[in-house]
Design a protein around this motif. Structure first.
Motif: not given
Length: 632
Positions: A589-590, A580-582, A572-573, A554-556
């Protein structure tokens, strides 16, 4: 991207769709497959050809343009396998009389015959040979007596003599060396395979870099010590002592840093090592081909250093070392997965075969081949047992589906000659045309190591990614904490422990710079002050694929990012278009570097990992670094 299913990150029993592996098989493997079909069906027609290979003669004269090729063919000399071509290991019942059609690109040329060509035709043939040599970065293979469609027609002895005379004259005009690799008889006619080699005029030798991977205590440093020092190990680690750089490495017996060693080969395929030459400079002077080994740490706690070397030094090949006694362990699968993710051609070396029983060795080989063949990997293992297998393996080394497997002993010396022959025959990973394009770019140097040398000052070690760097050249080094680049001058250059005037793209070197050591750090770059000015960034965007994550990213999320020689923690911003990614998910992604701004290029390959989490991708956008008012 999902190829990591093969390395224990997913269900290893799942299989991908069946693929036609025949297109990846070498001639000897096709032959073996046909023999199996015959035993199963009993309907495979027997070929009426007869293979008449002669034993190699160790007293082959030094390869040169004045080599008596006709005598070599008649007497069966020059068969030691000093070239890359298809091989025929022994007389067999089922043979073949064809090769794949002649490739339009590359360094392999088929010639039916070259009998008394006219002056105009000879000039055309010389130009063609020059082009094939450029394609092979100084090496070309000629299949004499073979039609363009691959049919082995063969030549009479008189026509073969005349054709070899013509080939010799073509090579003489280009100042190249010629050597007959092997021959085979088709009834009363002969087919010959010839290696033509010419070191490019602007190079001292043909260079290759090989990263050495493997778990701890498998014998990586010992193997390199035996190969480069020319002496067998005593069974207690004597050979590896010359590989270590730090006292704690000698005390523990484990490599923790990155070390470089070289092994040279002359035009006959004989190794040039420290047993024959006393210094690295002499090895370089007496070698037509030079292998640079990059010895990496195998222990889990040094994995970040190992990945940094793989991404930063851009090796042509990876040598994965497996212990016959310990077998395939967790770190072996980790290293194997990284090599596959980075798409680097690799081969496997199984060590310590002298201390394990035969059934244990077969078990280890079976485990290795099973992993290579498993879902996602789709590799075709080739177990090397003979000299002919070495040439078959080398000729298919750039094919990502072929993985040679060697069984060696650093104490008994078993298999060492095979792996030396294979290393000598390995084709350069970058063709001369592509290398020339890189050299025409403005110079760029990645800083991987830093030293303070008494009497010299600051020395930066690393890789020239593009362009040519010469002595007294002005470069811009950075980015510094404020995102700026500062001009420095290259006062001297050393490569392979010897002074040199210039270094080219894809070569590693050490540069002496007129800047205090404390101002530099690993991960910086030195670029040309001309042309477009380099820009530092702290934020960048990349299309990534998560190879494995136990839950959801997730972000962060914080992770260690590897981009070339850059190794830094990033946050990851943002994730788009999902939240989210699994595992196996792909997204844009930033990332944000948490400490220093870095020099990142669009299109650069990114590899990130944190614990068991792994992912790869490519940079799609970079955002120029802006110094905040609070940081001024």
């Amino acid at each position: 991207m999902g190829s990591f299913e093969a390395f224990g990150l997913f269900d290893p029993t799942e299989q991908d769709e069946e693929i036609d592996e025949d297109m990846f098989l070498s001639a000897s493997e096709l032959l073996e497959k046909n023999k199996k079909k015959k035993s199963q069906t009993g309907s495979l027609p027997r070929s009426n050809t007869d293979l008449d290979l002669k034993k190699s003669n160790p007293a082959v004269p030094r390869s040169s343009t004045c080599l008596d090729l006709k005598k070599t063919v008649r007497e069966g000399k020059g068969m030691r396998g000093v070239g890359r071509s298809r091989t025929f290991s022994a007389p067999v019942d089922d043979d073949y009389t064809y090769l794949p059609p002649e490739p339009q690109m590359g360094n392999i040329e088929y010639k039916l015959k070259l009998v008394n060509p006219s002056a105009t035709r000879l000039e055309h043939l010389v130009t063609q040979m020059k082009w094939r040599l450029r394609e092979g970065n100084g090496e070309a293979i000629y299949e004499m007596g073979v039609e363009d469609n691959g049919i082995m027609t063969g030549l009479s002895e008189e026509d073969m003599d005349s054709s070899l005379d013509t080939l010799q004259e073509m090579a003489r005009r280009l100042a190249a060396t010629v050597q007959v690799l092997r021959q085979r008889r088709i009834e009363t006619r002969t087919v010959a395979e010839i290696l033509v080699r010419k070191v490019p005029d602007d190079q001292q030798a043909i260079d290759l870099s090989v990263c050495v991977l493997g778990s701890a205590d498998v014998g990586k440093s010992t193997l390199l010590g035996v190969l480069t020092q020319g002496e067998l190990d005593n069974g207690r680690g004597r050979a590896r002592l010359n590989m270590f750089r730090h006292l704690h490495e000698i005390e523990s017996g484990r490599t923790s840093s990155i070390s470089h060693e070289i092994l040279g080969f002359d035009s006959e395929g004989n190794s040039v090592d420290y047993a024959k030459q006393s210094t690295a400079e002499e090895i370089c002077e007496n070698s037509s081909k030079l292998i640079t080994f990059i010895d990496l740490a195998g222990h889990q706690k040094y994995l970040r250093t190992t990945i940094s070397a793989l991404t930063g030094y851009c090796p042509h090949y990876v040598m994965l070392v497996v212990s016959a006694s310990a077998g395939v362990v967790g770190m072996t699968q980790e290293h194997l997965g990284i090599a596959v993710a980075l798409e680097v051609p690799f081969f496997v070396v199984i060590t310590k075969v002298d201390i394990v029983p035969q059934h244990k060795l077969k078990q280890t080989i079976g485990t290795v081949t099973g992993i290579l063949k498993s879902a996602g990997a789709s590799k075709v293992p080739l177990i090397v047992k003979t000299s002919d297998d070495c040439i078959t393996a080398a000729s298919n080394s750039l094919n990502n589906n072929i993985v040679p497997i060697f069984c060696i002993s650093s104490v008994a010396g078993t298999g060492l000659q095979d792996i030396k022959q294979f290393l000598h025959l390995l084709p350069p990973g970058v063709g001369q045309t592509e290398a020339s394009k890189l050299e025409q770019e403005l110079p760029e140097f990645q800083i991987d190591e830093l030293f303070d040398v008494p009497g010299v000052g600051t020395v930066a070690g690393g890789l020239v990614t593009q362009g040519i760097i010469v002595e007294n050249m002005a470069l811009k080094v950075g980015p510094f904490d404020d995102g700026s680049f500062r001009q420095v001058q290259v006062s001297s250059i050393r490569r392979n422990k010897a002074a040199c005037r210039l270094v080219r793209a894809q070569q590693s070197a050490a540069l002496a710079l007129d800047i205090p050591l404390a101002q530099l750090r690993r991960g910086m770059v030195a670029t040309s002050p001309q042309g477009e000015q380099p820009v530092a960034c702290q934020y960048f965007q990349a299309n990534v694929c998560v190879l494995f994550h136990p839950t959801e990213i997730l972000r962060g999320f914080r992770t260690t990012v590897h981009i070339g020689n850059i190794r830094q923690t990033a946050i990851i911003e943002g994730i788009h278009p999902v939240k989210g990614m699994k595992s196996s998910d792909q997204a844009s992604v930033m990332f944000r570097f948490i400490k220093n701004p870095e020099f990142v290029k669009v299109g650069a390959r990114i590899l990130f990992r944190e614990g068991r989490t792994k992912g790869i991708g490519k940079v799609t956008q970079v955002f120029p670094f802006e110094l905040k008012e609070a940081d001024r």
